[in-house]
Write a protein that holds these residues in place. Structure first.
Motif, PDB file in Angstrom:
ATOM      1  N   HIS A 108       0.868  -1.185   0.000  1.00 46.18           N
ATOM      2  CA  HIS A 108       0.000   0.000   0.000  1.00 46.18           C
ATOM      3  C   HIS A 108       0.900   1.228   0.000  1.00 46.18           C
ATOM      4  O   HIS A 108       1.704   1.429   0.916  1.00 46.18           O
ATOM      5  CB  HIS A 108      -0.898   0.003   1.242  1.00 46.18           C
ATOM      6  N   ARG A 109       0.765   2.061  -1.059  1.00 43.25           N
ATOM      7  CA  ARG A 109       1.638   3.224  -1.213  1.00 43.25           C
ATOM      8  C   ARG A 109       0.818   4.496  -1.425  1.00 43.25           C
ATOM      9  O   ARG A 109      -0.259   4.464  -2.018  1.00 43.25           O
ATOM     10  CB  ARG A 109       2.592   3.032  -2.397  1.00 43.25           C
ATOM     11  N   LEU A 110       1.365   5.595  -0.940  1.00 44.08           N
ATOM     12  CA  LEU A 110       0.766   6.914  -1.109  1.00 44.08           C
ATOM     13  C   LEU A 110       1.711   7.756  -1.949  1.00 44.08           C
ATOM     14  O   LEU A 110       2.896   7.881  -1.627  1.00 44.08           O
ATOM     15  CB  LEU A 110       0.536   7.579   0.251  1.00 44.08           C
ATOM     16  N   ARG A 111       1.176   8.351  -3.029  1.00 42.04           N
ATOM     17  CA  ARG A 111       1.996   9.201  -3.891  1.00 42.04           C
ATOM     18  C   ARG A 111       1.568  10.652  -3.732  1.00 42.04           C
ATOM     19  O   ARG A 111       0.375  10.960  -3.634  1.00 42.04           O
ATOM     20  CB  ARG A 111       1.861   8.774  -5.357  1.00 42.04           C
TER      21      ARG A 111
ATOM     22  N   ALA B  93      -2.232   3.691  -3.764  1.00 40.77           N
ATOM     23  CA  ALA B  93      -2.293   2.470  -4.567  1.00 40.77           C
ATOM     24  C   ALA B  93      -2.110   1.231  -3.706  1.00 40.77           C
ATOM     25  O   ALA B  93      -1.254   1.194  -2.812  1.00 40.77           O
ATOM     26  CB  ALA B  93      -1.210   2.511  -5.647  1.00 40.77           C
ATOM     27  N   ARG B  94      -2.897   0.207  -4.002  1.00 37.06           N
ATOM     28  CA  ARG B  94      -2.710  -1.111  -3.401  1.00 37.06           C
ATOM     29  C   ARG B  94      -2.336  -2.080  -4.515  1.00 37.06           C
ATOM     30  O   ARG B  94      -3.040  -2.190  -5.516  1.00 37.06           O
ATOM     31  CB  ARG B  94      -3.978  -1.588  -2.701  1.00 37.06           C
TER      32      ARG B  94
ATOM     33  N   LEU C 185     -11.299   8.907  -8.998  1.00 37.41           N
ATOM     34  CA  LEU C 185     -11.114   7.984 -10.104  1.00 37.41           C
ATOM     35  C   LEU C 185     -10.468   6.703  -9.570  1.00 37.41           C
ATOM     36  O   LEU C 185      -9.424   6.749  -8.921  1.00 37.41           O
ATOM     37  CB  LEU C 185     -10.240   8.596 -11.192  1.00 37.41           C
ATOM     38  N   ARG C 186     -11.102   5.577  -9.842  1.00 33.10           N
ATOM     39  CA  ARG C 186     -10.581   4.278  -9.391  1.00 33.10           C
ATOM     40  C   ARG C 186     -10.014   3.535 -10.596  1.00 33.10           C
ATOM     41  O   ARG C 186     -10.737   3.222 -11.544  1.00 33.10           O
ATOM     42  CB  ARG C 186     -11.682   3.451  -8.735  1.00 33.10           C
ATOM     43  N   TYR C 187      -8.718   3.300 -10.558  1.00 30.31           N
ATOM     44  CA  TYR C 187      -8.019   2.640 -11.660  1.00 30.31           C
ATOM     45  C   TYR C 187      -7.612   1.245 -11.228  1.00 30.31           C
ATOM     46  O   TYR C 187      -7.048   1.056 -10.141  1.00 30.31           O
ATOM     47  CB  TYR C 187      -6.781   3.462 -12.038  1.00 30.31           C
ATOM     48  N   THR C 188      -7.926   0.247 -12.043  1.00 30.17           N
ATOM     49  CA  THR C 188      -7.468  -1.119 -11.804  1.00 30.17           C
ATOM     50  C   THR C 188      -6.592  -1.535 -12.972  1.00 30.17           C
ATOM     51  O   THR C 188      -7.044  -1.530 -14.123  1.00 30.17           O
ATOM     52  CB  THR C 188      -8.652  -2.094 -11.661  1.00 30.17           C
ATOM     53  N   GLY C 189      -5.339  -1.860 -12.686  1.00 34.42           N
ATOM     54  CA  GLY C 189      -4.414  -2.297 -13.726  1.00 34.42           C
ATOM     55  C   GLY C 189      -3.931  -3.700 -13.439  1.00 34.42           C
ATOM     56  O   GLY C 189      -3.458  -3.993 -12.341  1.00 34.42           O
ATOM     57  N   VAL C 190      -4.063  -4.591 -14.431  1.00 33.67           N
ATOM     58  CA  VAL C 190      -3.645  -5.985 -14.271  1.00 33.67           C
ATOM     59  C   VAL C 190      -2.475  -6.242 -15.207  1.00 33.67           C
ATOM     60  O   VAL C 190      -2.596  -6.103 -16.423  1.00 33.67           O
ATOM     61  CB  VAL C 190      -4.796  -6.963 -14.576  1.00 33.67           C
TER      62      VAL C 190
ATOM     63  N   ILE D  31      -5.753   1.704  -7.781  1.00 39.88           N
ATOM     64  CA  ILE D  31      -5.271   3.045  -7.453  1.00 39.88           C
ATOM     65  C   ILE D  31      -6.445   4.013  -7.405  1.00 39.88           C
ATOM     66  O   ILE D  31      -7.267   4.040  -8.319  1.00 39.88           O
ATOM     67  CB  ILE D  31      -4.243   3.541  -8.493  1.00 39.88           C
ATOM     68  N   HIS D  32      -6.507   4.800  -6.353  1.00 36.01           N
ATOM     69  CA  HIS D  32      -7.526   5.832  -6.218  1.00 36.01           C
ATOM     70  C   HIS D  32      -6.878   7.199  -6.430  1.00 36.01           C
ATOM     71  O   HIS D  32      -5.979   7.585  -5.687  1.00 36.01           O
ATOM     72  CB  HIS D  32      -8.191   5.781  -4.844  1.00 36.01           C
TER      73      HIS D  32
END
Length: 249
Positions: free
Chosen positions: A136-139, A151-152, A214-219, A233-234
């Protein structure tokens, strides 16, 4: 002088009216064209536009004034701050390098790491394992220090065992996998959807509860087609937009 024209919305009576109006007006301000006028309509005109009382409108404007998006001048009117603008867009241009480059200019804080069972939505991507590693990271913006997204990442454990903690602070997961670990990547599937800030996201990104997110899901898929990493990622809705470019040839 011509006044700025805000967008219209359908109000939800289950949420505070002043909050909904302030969010709509904020989106109109941040998404305005460069040549749009800076002067807002009067409180009475805005109240009529949104179908709320002047008192409700005044409360909504106060919220935007506190955020520094507008200034109010007695007898002159209410004006948009010229510096109020939307941040740099997140551009999905079809290459891994574009995704990696998007994270430049940001500082990253690793909030926590651990393990999680594969259940719910993760089961679709990891049907062959029972547990994955989590990060779990905060940018934040490198210049202003303002949080931009959190982001998780959910990663296969055999890959997580090879990752250095410092690399996750320095680079996006995509770059760590491809350039640091040398993992072959065949494709990245991206999904973007609009949502509202839950309590955790509101706290981390320093935005009001239920504000647009905005909720981004990247696979990330390996060369064998298996999912290697799932990133959720939010992004702050008032700082980012997504642009998808399609080649017509």
């Amino acid at each position: 002088m011509t006044s700025f024209a805000p967008d219209s919305i359908v109000l939800n009576r289950k949420l505070p009216l002043w909050y909904q109006v302030s969010q709509s007006l904020r989106a109109s301000i941040l998404g305005r064209a460069p040549r749009d006028p800076l002067r807002l309509p009067t409180e009475e005109q805005l109240a009529g536009h949104y179908g709320v009382s002047v008192l409700t409108m005044r409360q909504a404007l106060k919220e935007l004034e506190v955020e520094g998006l507008i200034t109010r001048h007695r007898r002159r009117g209410t004006f948009i701050e010229p510096s109020a603008r939307r941040g740099a867009p997140v551009r999905l241009l079809g290459s891994v390098d574009a995704i990696v480059a998007q994270q430049s200019g940001m500082t990253t804080e690793l909030l926590d790491q651990g393990k999680a069972p594969v259940s719910g939505e993760l089961a679709e991507f990891f049907p062959d394992v029972a547990e994955v590693a989590t990060y779990h990271r905060l940018r934040s913006d490198e210049t202003t220090g303002e949080p931009t997204n959190h982001a998780r990442n959910y990663l296969r454990q055999e890959l997580a065992d090879r990752i250095d903690r410092e690399d996750l602070i320095r680079w996006p997961m995509t770059k760590v996998l491809r350039d640091v670990l040398g993992v072959g990547i065949s494709r990245i599937t991206d999904t973007v959807e609009a949502t509202l800030a839950d309590p955790e996201t509101a706290r981390l990104l320093q935005v009001p509860l239920l504000s647009p997110i905005l909720r981004y899901t990247g696979v990330i898929h390996g060369t064998d087609g298996q999912a290697l990493d799932v990133a959720v990622i939010h992004y702050r809705g008032d700082r980012f937009s997504f642009t998808v470019t399609l080649d017509a040839h």
